[in-house]
Design an enzyme around this catalytic site. Sequence first.
Site, short mmCIF file in Angstrom:
data_model
loop_
_atom_site.label_atom_id
_atom_site.label_comp_id
_atom_site.label_asym_id
_atom_site.label_seq_id
_atom_site.Cartn_x
_atom_site.Cartn_y
_atom_site.Cartn_z
N ASN A 2 0.90 -1.09 0.02
CA ASN A 2 0.06 -0.01 -0.25
C ASN A 2 1.06 1.27 -0.06
O ASN A 2 1.59 1.29 0.81
CB ASN A 2 -1.03 0.15 1.18
CG ASN A 2 -1.96 -1.17 1.10
OD1 ASN A 2 -2.72 -1.18 0.24
ND2 ASN A 2 -1.93 -2.16 2.26
N ARG A 62 0.88 4.51 0.62
CA ARG A 62 0.14 5.57 1.19
C ARG A 62 0.13 5.23 2.66
O ARG A 62 0.53 4.42 3.45
CB ARG A 62 -1.33 5.56 0.97
CG ARG A 62 -1.88 4.44 1.08
CD ARG A 62 -3.62 4.61 0.63
NE ARG A 62 -4.30 3.21 0.67
CZ ARG A 62 -4.81 2.65 1.78
NH1 ARG A 62 -4.34 2.84 2.99
NH2 ARG A 62 -5.25 1.26 1.63
#
Length: 317
Positions: free
Chosen positions: A279, A281
Amino acid sequence: RGEIACRIVRTCQQMGIATVAIYSDADADGLHVQVADEAVHVGASPATESYLKIGNVIAAAQRTGADAIHPGYGFLAENATFAQAVLDAGLTWVGPQPEVIARMGDKREAKAFLQAIPYVPGYTGTDQSDETLISAANDIGYPIMIKATAGGGGKGMRAVKSADAMPDALAAARREASQAFGDDTLMLEKRFINPRHIEVQIIGDRHGNVMTLGERECSIQRRHQKIIEESPAAGLDPDLRYDIHQTAQRVGEQLSYQNAGTVEFLLDSDGHFYFMEMNTRLQVEHPVTEAVYGIDLVRWQLHIADGAFLSDLLPLY
């Protein structure tokens, strides 16, 4: 709604940084609008007419004289086109490089790029015919997982126990993936029964340095959505924990990864772990790591986006 915006505003206020919130018609009275120094309307209530309109978001930043955009963890947070548009507008992007977002956003491309990383046995080929996918599933061995290569959050995902169930499962997964991501490309992975789900928080600076900040266990899930996160993961052998962290760091180093990210692994009952996805982020679960390690990951993100070395931040650790 607006949780991550409020979270970012809190750290910015502590750092003396002024903040600008954006809002749609539906969120005109939202808490994030109230706590930010300024707020700009970006469109009608549907996200497609407001928060997902890249031009509107960047125009709001330019109109208020903002220097940087933090994407939070929703809407355009992992959108490489948005990240590049922010940079092209002369703004600072508080996140990883657009090309890294794009590469890791496609599970198939991610596996093709990363070297010497343990993967779940599966199929990531370009031939998407039912015949090829069913044949690959037979080779892998049931049960298997069908996954959307462009997706996450359980969208386009199906668990399949036998070859007889594959045609219907493939059709359903394609349909859901197309609706959710605009891309119906699928991949297959061996399904492990009752595996543990371990994710490692990493952070990298703009100077080639990457470090891990512990792991979070998120094995307790419902409908592929995490319910409980725990850090550190209970009962991990120290050598196994070290190997998982080293692998996560190696992923970051191969990508020359900048800013915060999470590398996710499956851990089987025999103690073997496998890379699942990354991911690119800050995650919803980041406060778990902050509580355990006594750090402010948003503060680190902002310093790194401003060019700081990780070594400069270690006194904050």
